[in-house]
Design a protein around this motif. Structure first.
Motif, PDB file in Angstrom:
ATOM      1  N   TYR C  27       0.819  -1.207   0.000  1.00  0.00           N
ATOM      2  CA  TYR C  27       0.000   0.000   0.000  1.00  0.00           C
ATOM      3  C   TYR C  27       0.857   1.262   0.000  1.00  0.00           C
ATOM      4  O   TYR C  27       0.360   2.371   0.027  1.00  0.00           O
ATOM      5  CB  TYR C  27      -0.941   0.015   1.209  1.00  0.00           C
ATOM      6  CG  TYR C  27      -0.255  -0.287   2.522  1.00  0.00           C
ATOM      7  CD1 TYR C  27       0.439   0.700   3.200  1.00  0.00           C
ATOM      8  CD2 TYR C  27      -0.298  -1.569   3.073  1.00  0.00           C
ATOM      9  CE1 TYR C  27       1.087   0.426   4.379  1.00  0.00           C
ATOM     10  CE2 TYR C  27       0.344  -1.847   4.262  1.00  0.00           C
ATOM     11  CZ  TYR C  27       1.039  -0.852   4.918  1.00  0.00           C
ATOM     12  OH  TYR C  27       1.682  -1.122   6.090  1.00  0.00           O
ATOM     13  N   LEU C  28       2.200   1.086   0.045  1.00  0.00           N
ATOM     14  CA  LEU C  28       3.053   2.245   0.249  1.00  0.00           C
ATOM     15  C   LEU C  28       4.274   2.277  -0.667  1.00  0.00           C
ATOM     16  O   LEU C  28       4.702   3.344  -1.107  1.00  0.00           O
ATOM     17  CB  LEU C  28       3.503   2.246   1.724  1.00  0.00           C
ATOM     18  CG  LEU C  28       4.362   3.406   2.194  1.00  0.00           C
ATOM     19  CD1 LEU C  28       3.644   4.723   1.981  1.00  0.00           C
ATOM     20  CD2 LEU C  28       4.680   3.242   3.683  1.00  0.00           C
ATOM     21  N   SER C  29       4.845   1.099  -0.963  1.00  0.00           N
ATOM     22  CA  SER C  29       6.151   1.097  -1.599  1.00  0.00           C
ATOM     23  C   SER C  29       6.090   1.469  -3.081  1.00  0.00           C
ATOM     24  O   SER C  29       5.213   1.022  -3.813  1.00  0.00           O
ATOM     25  CB  SER C  29       6.783  -0.282  -1.453  1.00  0.00           C
ATOM     26  OG  SER C  29       7.974  -0.317  -2.189  1.00  0.00           O
ATOM     27  N   THR C  30       7.064   2.251  -3.525  1.00  0.00           N
ATOM     28  CA  THR C  30       7.140   2.578  -4.946  1.00  0.00           C
ATOM     29  C   THR C  30       7.625   1.370  -5.734  1.00  0.00           C
ATOM     30  O   THR C  30       7.596   1.376  -6.948  1.00  0.00           O
ATOM     31  CB  THR C  30       8.130   3.728  -5.190  1.00  0.00           C
ATOM     32  OG1 THR C  30       9.437   3.285  -4.822  1.00  0.00           O
ATOM     33  CG2 THR C  30       7.772   4.940  -4.382  1.00  0.00           C
ATOM     34  N   THR C 200      -6.527  -4.848  -9.683  1.00  0.00           N
ATOM     35  CA  THR C 200      -5.974  -6.018  -8.993  1.00  0.00           C
ATOM     36  C   THR C 200      -5.017  -5.611  -7.886  1.00  0.00           C
ATOM     37  O   THR C 200      -5.070  -6.137  -6.762  1.00  0.00           O
ATOM     38  CB  THR C 200      -5.196  -6.921  -9.989  1.00  0.00           C
ATOM     39  OG1 THR C 200      -5.207  -6.283 -11.264  1.00  0.00           O
ATOM     40  CG2 THR C 200      -5.783  -8.292 -10.046  1.00  0.00           C
ATOM     41  N   LYS C 201      -4.135  -4.668  -8.225  1.00  0.00           N
ATOM     42  CA  LYS C 201      -3.161  -4.239  -7.220  1.00  0.00           C
ATOM     43  C   LYS C 201      -3.870  -3.597  -6.036  1.00  0.00           C
ATOM     44  O   LYS C 201      -3.465  -3.760  -4.890  1.00  0.00           O
ATOM     45  CB  LYS C 201      -2.162  -3.257  -7.835  1.00  0.00           C
ATOM     46  CG  LYS C 201      -1.242  -3.877  -8.850  1.00  0.00           C
ATOM     47  CD  LYS C 201      -0.241  -4.790  -8.171  1.00  0.00           C
ATOM     48  CE  LYS C 201       0.548  -5.677  -9.124  1.00  0.00           C
ATOM     49  NZ  LYS C 201       1.250  -4.952 -10.173  1.00  0.00           N
ATOM     50  N   ALA C 202      -4.945  -2.871  -6.333  1.00  0.00           N
ATOM     51  CA  ALA C 202      -5.684  -2.241  -5.244  1.00  0.00           C
ATOM     52  C   ALA C 202      -6.269  -3.310  -4.323  1.00  0.00           C
ATOM     53  O   ALA C 202      -6.209  -3.183  -3.096  1.00  0.00           O
ATOM     54  CB  ALA C 202      -6.793  -1.353  -5.799  1.00  0.00           C
ATOM     55  N   ASN C 203      -6.778  -4.367  -4.913  1.00  0.00           N
ATOM     56  CA  ASN C 203      -7.310  -5.429  -4.073  1.00  0.00           C
ATOM     57  C   ASN C 203      -6.225  -6.034  -3.188  1.00  0.00           C
ATOM     58  O   ASN C 203      -6.440  -6.295  -2.006  1.00  0.00           O
ATOM     59  CB  ASN C 203      -7.944  -6.522  -4.937  1.00  0.00           C
ATOM     60  CG  ASN C 203      -9.266  -6.056  -5.517  1.00  0.00           C
ATOM     61  OD1 ASN C 203      -9.907  -5.175  -4.928  1.00  0.00           O
ATOM     62  ND2 ASN C 203      -9.650  -6.595  -6.655  1.00  0.00           N
ATOM     63  N   GLU C 204      -5.040  -6.249  -3.797  1.00  0.00           N
ATOM     64  CA  GLU C 204      -3.931  -6.799  -2.999  1.00  0.00           C
ATOM     65  C   GLU C 204      -3.598  -5.890  -1.834  1.00  0.00           C
ATOM     66  O   GLU C 204      -3.193  -6.346  -0.772  1.00  0.00           O
ATOM     67  CB  GLU C 204      -2.683  -6.952  -3.867  1.00  0.00           C
ATOM     68  CG  GLU C 204      -2.682  -8.213  -4.701  1.00  0.00           C
ATOM     69  CD  GLU C 204      -1.589  -8.170  -5.753  1.00  0.00           C
ATOM     70  OE1 GLU C 204      -0.522  -7.563  -5.497  1.00  0.00           O
ATOM     71  OE2 GLU C 204      -1.807  -8.722  -6.848  1.00  0.00           O
ATOM     72  N   ALA C 205      -3.734  -4.608  -2.041  1.00  0.00           N
ATOM     73  CA  ALA C 205      -3.387  -3.649  -0.984  1.00  0.00           C
ATOM     74  C   ALA C 205      -4.571  -3.388  -0.071  1.00  0.00           C
ATOM     75  O   ALA C 205      -4.530  -2.453   0.743  1.00  0.00           O
ATOM     76  CB  ALA C 205      -2.901  -2.353  -1.599  1.00  0.00           C
ATOM     77  N   GLY C 206      -5.619  -4.174  -0.184  1.00  0.00           N
ATOM     78  CA  GLY C 206      -6.779  -3.963   0.684  1.00  0.00           C
ATOM     79  C   GLY C 206      -7.542  -2.705   0.312  1.00  0.00           C
ATOM     80  O   GLY C 206      -8.169  -2.073   1.174  1.00  0.00           O
ATOM     81  N   ASN C 207      -7.469  -2.319  -0.930  1.00  0.00           N
ATOM     82  CA  ASN C 207      -8.168  -1.137  -1.452  1.00  0.00           C
ATOM     83  C   ASN C 207      -7.799   0.176  -0.767  1.00  0.00           C
ATOM     84  O   ASN C 207      -8.484   1.175  -0.923  1.00  0.00           O
ATOM     85  CB  ASN C 207      -9.687  -1.309  -1.366  1.00  0.00           C
ATOM     86  CG  ASN C 207     -10.159  -2.393  -2.305  1.00  0.00           C
ATOM     87  OD1 ASN C 207     -10.097  -3.568  -1.943  1.00  0.00           O
ATOM     88  ND2 ASN C 207     -10.559  -2.031  -3.509  1.00  0.00           N
ATOM     89  N   LYS C 229      -8.919   5.468  -0.922  1.00  0.00           N
ATOM     90  CA  LYS C 229      -9.748   4.282  -1.072  1.00  0.00           C
ATOM     91  C   LYS C 229      -9.969   4.100  -2.570  1.00  0.00           C
ATOM     92  O   LYS C 229     -10.666   4.885  -3.197  1.00  0.00           O
ATOM     93  CB  LYS C 229     -11.071   4.500  -0.339  1.00  0.00           C
ATOM     94  CG  LYS C 229     -11.728   3.212   0.116  1.00  0.00           C
ATOM     95  CD  LYS C 229     -13.038   3.481   0.820  1.00  0.00           C
ATOM     96  CE  LYS C 229     -12.889   3.529   2.343  1.00  0.00           C
ATOM     97  NZ  LYS C 229     -14.168   3.867   3.004  1.00  0.00           N
ATOM     98  N   ALA C 230      -9.354   3.070  -3.121  1.00  0.00           N
ATOM     99  CA  ALA C 230      -9.485   2.823  -4.558  1.00  0.00           C
ATOM    100  C   ALA C 230     -10.445   1.666  -4.752  1.00  0.00           C
ATOM    101  O   ALA C 230     -10.156   0.542  -4.359  1.00  0.00           O
ATOM    102  CB  ALA C 230      -8.124   2.493  -5.166  1.00  0.00           C
ATOM    103  N   ILE C 231     -11.606   1.960  -5.322  1.00  0.00           N
ATOM    104  CA  ILE C 231     -12.643   0.943  -5.457  1.00  0.00           C
ATOM    105  C   ILE C 231     -13.119   0.874  -6.898  1.00  0.00           C
ATOM    106  O   ILE C 231     -12.860   1.783  -7.690  1.00  0.00           O
ATOM    107  CB  ILE C 231     -13.839   1.253  -4.521  1.00  0.00           C
ATOM    108  CG1 ILE C 231     -14.214   2.729  -4.638  1.00  0.00           C
ATOM    109  CG2 ILE C 231     -13.502   0.898  -3.084  1.00  0.00           C
ATOM    110  CD1 ILE C 231     -15.320   3.155  -3.716  1.00  0.00           C
ATOM    111  N   SER C 232     -13.825  -0.194  -7.218  1.00  0.00           N
ATOM    112  CA  SER C 232     -14.242  -0.367  -8.605  1.00  0.00           C
ATOM    113  C   SER C 232     -15.198   0.749  -9.008  1.00  0.00           C
ATOM    114  O   SER C 232     -15.799   1.419  -8.171  1.00  0.00           O
ATOM    115  CB  SER C 232     -14.929  -1.719  -8.768  1.00  0.00           C
ATOM    116  OG  SER C 232     -16.149  -1.684  -8.055  1.00  0.00           O
ATOM    117  N   LYS C 233     -15.343   0.913 -10.304  1.00  0.00           N
ATOM    118  CA  LYS C 233     -16.154   2.009 -10.830  1.00  0.00           C
ATOM    119  C   LYS C 233     -17.577   1.980 -10.261  1.00  0.00           C
ATOM    120  O   LYS C 233     -18.116   3.011  -9.856  1.00  0.00           O
ATOM    121  CB  LYS C 233     -16.186   1.890 -12.368  1.00  0.00           C
ATOM    122  CG  LYS C 233     -17.022   2.911 -13.080  1.00  0.00           C
ATOM    123  CD  LYS C 233     -16.161   4.047 -13.612  1.00  0.00           C
ATOM    124  CE  LYS C 233     -16.952   5.073 -14.389  1.00  0.00           C
ATOM    125  NZ  LYS C 233     -17.727   6.002 -13.574  1.00  0.00           N
TER     126      LYS C 233
END
Ligand code: HEA
Ligand code: HEA
Ligand code: CUA
Ligand SMILES: [Cu+2]
Lengths: 623, 111, 351, 209
Positions: C27-30, C200-207, C229-233
């Motif tokens: 959720y943080l690393s570049t 997908t990446k957002a899901n891995e990071a717990g959105n 908070k990144a969620i689906s459209k």
């Protein structure tokens, strides 16, 4: 040595140093003052690392942290690294080019005192209500908003010491252009003198923008101007440009003399002339030139637009080329040589991989689009400590060991020197290597603390441990200095045995007139050439004659003191203190009065007579 | 480094020659002064007389200023004389740095 | 000797592996890019690292050879070599080529990242967010949708989101490390850029991605965090509708919360809005909008989202964020009042 | 050649400003300083250009409302002429004509003082009639800083010249003070150079709009 080695009382010695215009004594003053500020800046670094050792630490408060951080950067750059470099430039450059003195001995002294009083002024902020807290870059919106007098100390202190640096630079330039010994053409000049020359030129052109920036900030903060007040039409980006137009050349001002020192060490202890001398000179000049074309790489995230970012990115990368030329020339100086691992050589050798590591991360930063990720993170902190500590500080430490006998007539202990080296080297990599990753993992710089659970804990702890290694190293160095000064074993002209340039052809420390007779220079590495011809010293270029020397003067001290006083007046004038304006005027009167005295009182200096010089020789022979 | 004697053996001959040289130079200087005044007049006139567009006037008066400054530097400040290599080098370097600054400030400060 | 130099290379490969493996938190690393922008930048990082490691290797090999072969053994004076044109040309030309390899994608990406032409296009349906940075908190306005939220940015995944950045006091910088590089939030002018959040990446990071302020802005600069908070459209659209539906301050549901609301309306509402359609001019929005405070994941961007921490915050904000603009602007609250306020605030939910 | 040596018209060297090592150093050092000053003024010009006409509201005056041709023209003429008079002074310095040099320097000072007087008058007018002050806007700050820095240089030059003249009035020319006069004249020309750009960039371009 009739005039030099006489024992003097403490008071007389002090007065001697307060009034001296002798570049070798001014060098010692720079070394002491710069060394002192290095300890102060280092102590601040230690505080930073203690605070960041664990998450949510409360060793210092948030506001205090910002003060420590700002003062660490400012002190290290302006009051430690630059003056220490000036110490070596003063001590060595005139000897290297075969000059009796610098072009403006009086101005040289004035430069030192201005730096010194500026530095003291800046550090007094700790005791007078708080230090500056807007970062060493002092970006305008935050700096103008900063409460209290902290930022005022920054503005005025840097203004005073910056002026000292500027006139110091002019002095070196004129010395090199006008006062080289017979036969010392530009292309025979040792590299350290060359880097002094280019650095001084950078100072000449880089400090005026800083001066202007500081003036604008001073007008805004103290006299109600509106340069940076957006609602009044102002623009804070102006400050950023002015600061970095100065700031980027500044980092080359720091590194080039360090390059110069290493360029002396590699040939000396490899017993081999510098590989590719002319391309080294060319690279130095090119780095200096390009240094003025790249400043906006510190502003990639400002939103200057893709065109500006792309131009500055490419220009920045270009600096890697001349720097690379230097690196390979050093390596090939050692190649095929007879390398002796003295303490200075240890630093020189360790410098290569350390600096290359820092340099290549610099090129990574130059990639503008990627810099949006690196900028203002610990990746940048890692980059610049790699180049600054691995380059500049290593250079200063190497120079300290190398030139100590020339400046003080006694050697530092080699074993302790190597202990210092290893501790410092280990500590340095331990502290800063891991910081690259901290940055990439998302840790911004200039944070007084970080929250647990973000994965920063271990790395920060490692980094803090490293800092303590460096602290121990510095303490060993201090002990070394004390012990060897007490023992005070005297050494001859060429204590390293491998000296190549003119400074090693005269006694350590040199007599106050440096050269009894100016030497005749027959090529690069003038002293080495004579040695290889089986001669013991330089061939004189002139018959023994009277030598003209400048008089000592207390006026430089007074001029600087006046500005120091005036700065307090200017600063407290915003608090409507009744005494502030009179103080300002009084201070300026002291300064201008001293300047007036200087210009109306003719000062023709004095002559050392031929007979005294001959007497000196006899005594020297006996001693 | 003491200086070599610049004068020739016979001071009188030398003085005559020098006087003539300086008088000649003085003539140049007066001419260049007149030109400077003339250029200034044109510049003020270009602005004072209405009817020129700014697109013409601004580059034009800047050009006049540059020419005028060259007169100052080369005649009044003797940069045309020999022995001014280092001064020119540093003056032009300063000018270069300054021009880059001005260029930057008129393009990437925004607006 | 050969063996030695090989042995010395091991750490470099280890470092390289470490570097490329992408450690740090998702959720943080570049190094774990979660969107088009971060991907592009990660690509540049990898390319430049590769070049740099190559450079370091070459230098190190020569370096080690020198150290091993040319130690002083006797007093012989070595040959005084002046230089070598061939070598000098080699180490001028090769770096230039390497730099060109880096420069080309750098320039290309720099222009790509700066392309915000969709924002000015009247017909485009691009999602725009106005970001306003204040001393230690963030305001997010969705123009055209008439809603404002604070400290927690809500965005749809898999589409470009455009940002207008503006500072209300001093300079800040807007940075969501895992999703893309930062841009300064200037006082002088509005900066624009875009980001894209990968589903997908957002899901891995717990959105939930971490955002940070990356420009020194005062004592609490270190604590000026925000969350994304990144969620689906679809979810995003329903969130927008839910927010829009809050036309008037939400009614408190329990007695305690009701008491809290009264206190809030007396002491707090002067600064904090609890409706999403903030009609005030942006200069008048002096405190975070609390409409959906109950849905948030942090209090004030940093504290865990619990009732206890809400109370702590209101009790004494200064201990958590030195120099913040809330401390001392309202009467001291008793324990009961704190309870009531916390109940009210935690109940402010839209979903 | 020693600095204290007494000279006559015949023995006076051709380039007194460069006849001793000290003089050479001073000459070169001053030129380098002017190189630095170039950057200093360029930075100020750059700042001015960035902030020109940047005022908080439309009630404040812009460059085109403030400046007037006649005033600037007279000031320009004064300063340009003073540059010529200091050239005359140096001409006489080289010919070892001390009295004439002093006379021309005196005229230079008078012209410079006239220029400064006009500048003070001008500033006074802007402040009282137009309420265009140092603190009224970023434009105001930038304008007064740039023009004021130049004015400050003029004022310093006047004091410098007067000091030199008074100090050396009784002793005539020698190799110790000749370089000082020469360096002063360099400074004075440089101020003139800066002014050429100020009247062009600030005043004339300001009036063009
Ligand atoms: C002594 C000081 C010093 C030196 C020498 C350098 C050298 C370089 N620096 Fe650094 N820099 C700083 C001190 C220094 N820097 C400081 C203090 C900051 C931060 C300021 C702040 O914000 O507080 C900074 C920040 C900084 C930034 C801004 C980062 C940011 O804030 O986002 C950038 C960006 O381009 C940069 C680039 C470079 C480059 C390209 C070099 C180059 O000169 C490096 C060249 C060297 C090499 C490349 C290695 C040797 C070369 C070879 C072996 C040849 C082959 C190489 C290649 C083909 C790549 N530096
Ligand atoms: C010449 C420049 C220079 C030097 C040498 C150093 C040296 C060191 N610096 Fe740095 N540093 C900067 C220039 C420099 N620095 C700059 C410009 C910044 C940016 C500031 C800003 O963001 O505004 C910075 C920022 C900076 C940070 C980032 C802080 C932040 O962003 O929040 C850190 C953190 O680790 C750090 C650490 C260190 C350490 C551990 C050293 C060590 O190498 C220090 C080693 C020295 C010692 C340890 C001295 C030992 C002293 C004693 C033992 C005392 C004994 C005392 C008596 C006898 C009286 N520095
Ligand atoms: Cu906002 Cu740091
Ligand atoms: Cu830089």
């Amino acid at each position: 040595m009739s005039t030099y080695a006489q024992k003097k009382g403490f008071g007389a010695t002090l007065w001697d140093f307060l009034t001296t215009v002798d570049h070798k004594k001014i060098a010692i003053l720079y070394l002491i003052a710069g060394g002192f500020f290095f300890l102060v800046g280092g102590l601040e670094a230690i505080f930073i690392r203690i605070q960041l050792a664990v998450p949510n630490n409360d060793f210092v408060s948030a506001g205090l942290y910002n003060e420590i951080l700002t003062m660490h950067g400012t002190t290290m750059i302006f009051l430690a690294a630059m003056p220490l470099i000036f110490a070596f430039m003063n001590a060595v450059m005139p000897l290297q080019i075969g000059a009796r003195d610098v072009a403006f001995p009086f101005v040289n002294a004035l430069g030192f005192w201005l730096f010194f009083f500026g530095g003291i002024f800046l550090n007094l902020s700790w005791f007078l209500g708080g230090a500056p807290d807007a970062g060493w870059t002092s970006y305008a919106s935050l700096a103008v908003a900063s409460k209290g007098h902290g930022v005022d100390f920054y503005i005025l202190g840097l203004q005073i010491s910056g002026f000292g640096t500027l006139i110091g630079g002019i002095n070196f330039l004129v010395t090199i252009i006008n006062m080289r010994a017979p036969g010392m053409t530009y292309m025979r000049m040792p590299l350290f003198s060359w880097t002094t020359f280019v650095t001084s030129a950078l100072i000449l052109f880089a400090f005026p923008p800083l001066t202007v920036g500081l003036v604008l900030m001073m007008f805004d903060r103290l006299f109600g101007a509106k340069f940076f007040e957006v609602s009044m039409g102002g623009n804070t980006i102006i400050w950023e440009h002015l600061f970095w137009i100065f700031g980027h050349p500044e980092v080359y001002i720091l590194i080039l003399p360090a390059f110069g020192i290493f360029s002396e060490i590699f040939p000396m202890f490899s017993r081999k002339r510098l590989f590719g001398y002319s391309s080294m000179v060319f690279a130095t000049v090119l780095i200096g030139f390009l240094g003025f074309m790249v400043w906006a790489h510190h502003m990639f995230t400002d939103g200057l637009g893709p065109v500006a970012n792309a131009i500055f990115a490419v220009a920045t990368m270009a600096i890697g080329v001349p720097t690379g030329i230097k690196i390979f020339n050093w390596l090939f100086t050692m190649w095929g040589g007879s390398v002796k691992f003295t303490t200075p050589m240890h630093y020189a050798v360790a410098f290569i991989p350390s600096f290359v590591a820092g340099g290549v991360t610099g090129v990574m930063l130059a990639s503008a689009a990627a810099d949006y990720q690196y900028h203002d993170t610990y990746f940048v902190v890692a980059h610049f400590h790699y180049v600054i500590v691995g380059g500049v500080v290593f250079g200063i430490l190497a120079g300290t060991h190398l030139y100590w006998p020339k400046m003080f007539g006694t050697m530092l202990n080699e074993t302790m020197g190597k202990i210092t080296f290893w501790l410092f080297l280990i500590g340095f990599h331990l502290t800063f290597f891991i910081q690259h990753f901290l940055g990439l993992w998302g840790m911004p710089r200039r944070v007084f603390t970080y929250l647990p659970g973000q994965g920063f804990e271990t790395a920060n702890m490692i980094s803090s441990v490293g800092a303590f290694f460096m602290a121990v190293a510095v303490i060993v160095l201090l002990l070394n200095i004390i012990i060897t000064s007490v023992k005070n074993v005297r050494v001859g002209n060429d204590p390293w045995g491998d000296g190549r340039t003119l400074e090693w052809s005269i006694p350590s420390p040199p007599p106050f007139y440096n050269f009894k007779q100016l030497p005749l220079v027959r090529g690069l590495d003038a002293y080495w050439l004579e040695k290889m011809d089986g001669k013991k010293g330089m061939t004189p270029a002139e018959p023994l004659g009277d030598i003209h020397m400048p008089n000592s003067s207390f006026l430089p001290f007074m001029m600087a003191l006046g500005l120091f006083i005036a700065a307090f007046g200017a600063m407290y004038h915003v608090n409507d203190k009744a005494w502030a304006l009179p103080l300002l005027i009084f201070g300026l009167l002291v300064t201008f009065g001293s300047m007036f005295m200087r210009s109306v009182k003719d000062d023709h200096g004095f002559h050392i007579h031929k007979e005294d010089l001959m007497e000196d020789t006899e005594k020297g022979a006996k001693a | 480094m003491t200086n070599q004697e610049i004068n020739s053996g016979n001071p009188r001959v030398d003085i005559e020659y020098r006087r003539k040289k300086s008088a000649e130079e003085m003539r140049y200087q007066i001419v260049s002064f007149s030109l400077m005044i003339f250029l200034t007049l044109i510049a003020f006139a270009a602005v004072g007389i209405k009817g020129f567009t700014a697109w013409f006037t601004v580059p034009f008066i800047i050009l006049l200023a540059v020419v005028q400054v060259i007169f100052q530097l080369y005649y009044f400040m003797h940069m045309s004389h020999k022995g001014h290599e280092a001064p020119s080098l540093f003056l032009y370097s300063g000018l270069l740095v300054g021009l880059i600054t001005i260029l930057a400030f008129s393009t990437i400060i925004w607006w | 000797m050969k063996r030695l130099s090989n042995w010395r290379l091991v750490p470099f490969f280890a470092i390289l592996a470490l570097f490329l493996s992408g450690c740090g938190k998702p959720y943080l690393s570049t190094l774990q890019p979660a969107g088009e922008v971060a991907d592009m930048q990660y690509g540049l990082m990898k390319l430049s690292t590769l070049i740099m490691v190559g450079v370091i290797l070459v230098v190190t090999i020569i370096f080690i050879l020198v150290l091993v072969r040319f130690r002083r053994k006797d007093d012989k004076i070595p040959n005084q070599v002046e230089g070598s044109h061939k070598l000098e040309i080699i180490w001028t030309v090769i770096p230039i080529l390497l730099l060109l390899i880096l420069a080309v994608p750098t320039v290309a990406d720099t222009f790509k990242l700066a392309d915000v032409s969709q924002m000015d296009n009247k017909n485009s349906k691009a999602l725009v967010v106005n970001v306003r940075a204040h001393l230690y908190w963030w305001d997010f306005e969705y123009p055209g949708k008439g809603i404002v939220t604070s400290n927690e940015l809500v965005v749809p995944t898999n589409q470009k989101v455009y940002f207008n950045l503006k500072s209300m006091d001093v300079k800040h910088a807007f940075w969501i490390p895992a999703v893309g590089g930062k841009l300064d939030v200037d006082t002088d002018n509005i900066n624009k850029f875009w980001l894209e959040f990968d589903n997908t990446k957002a899901n891995e990071a717990g959105n939930l991605f971490y955002g940070k302020c990356a420009e020194l802005c005062g004592p609490s600069h270190a604590l000026m965090d925000f969350k994304v908070k990144a969620i689906s459209k679809d979810k995003f659209d329903s969130w927008v509708t839910a927010m829009k539906n809050v036309k008037a301050p939400q009614k408190a549901d329990s007695a305690s919360a009701q008491q809290g609301q009264e206190i809030f309306n007396k002491s707090c509402i002067g600064c904090h809005a609890v409706t999403p359609a903030n009609k005030m001019p942006d200069t008048a929005r002096v405190a975070p909008n609390l409409t959906n405070f109950g849905d948030r994941s942090r209090v004030a961007g940093i504290l865990p989202h619990t009732k206890e921490e809400v109370k702590n915050w209101i009790r004494n904000p200064e201990t958590y964020k030195p120099g913040n603009k809330m401390a001392g602007k309202y009467p001291q609250m008793s324990e009961d009042q704190l309870n009531a306020l916390a109940d009210y605030l935690m109940g402010l939910k839209v979903q | 050649m020693h600095a204290e040596e007494k000279f006559t018209y015949e023995t006076w060297p051709a380039e007194p400003e460069k006849s001793t090592l000290e003089a050479k150093n001073k000459f070169l050092g001053f030129w380098l300083f002017l190189g630095g000053e170039t950057v200093l003024f360029a930075s100020l010009f750059a700042t001015y250009l960035a902030l020109k006409d940047k005022v908080p509201n439309s009630s404040q005056h812009l460059a085109k409302d403030l400046f007037e041709l006649p005033l600037t023209f007279v000031a320009t003429m004064l300063l340009l002429t003073s540059s010529l008079t200091s050239v005359f002074a140096m001409y006489h310095m080289k010919n070892f004509a001390f009295k004439k040099m002093m006379l021309w320097l005196g005229i230079t000072v008078l012209l410079g003082a006239g220029f400064l007087g006009l500048e003070v008058f001008e500033f006074h007018k802007y402040v009282t009639e137009f309420h265009h002050t140092f603190t009224s806007s970023a434009f105001g700050s930038a304008f007064y800083t740039l023009v004021g820095f130049h004015g400050g240089h003029v004022a310093f030059g006047l004091l410098w010249c007067l000091t030199l003249m008074i100090r050396n009035s009784k002793r005539g020319l020698n190799l110790y003070n000749a370089p000082k006069f020469y360096v002063f004249s360099l400074y004075w020309h440089f101020i003139d150079v800066v002014w050429v750009f100020i009247f062009t960039v600030v005043y004339l371009m300001g009036m063009v709009g």
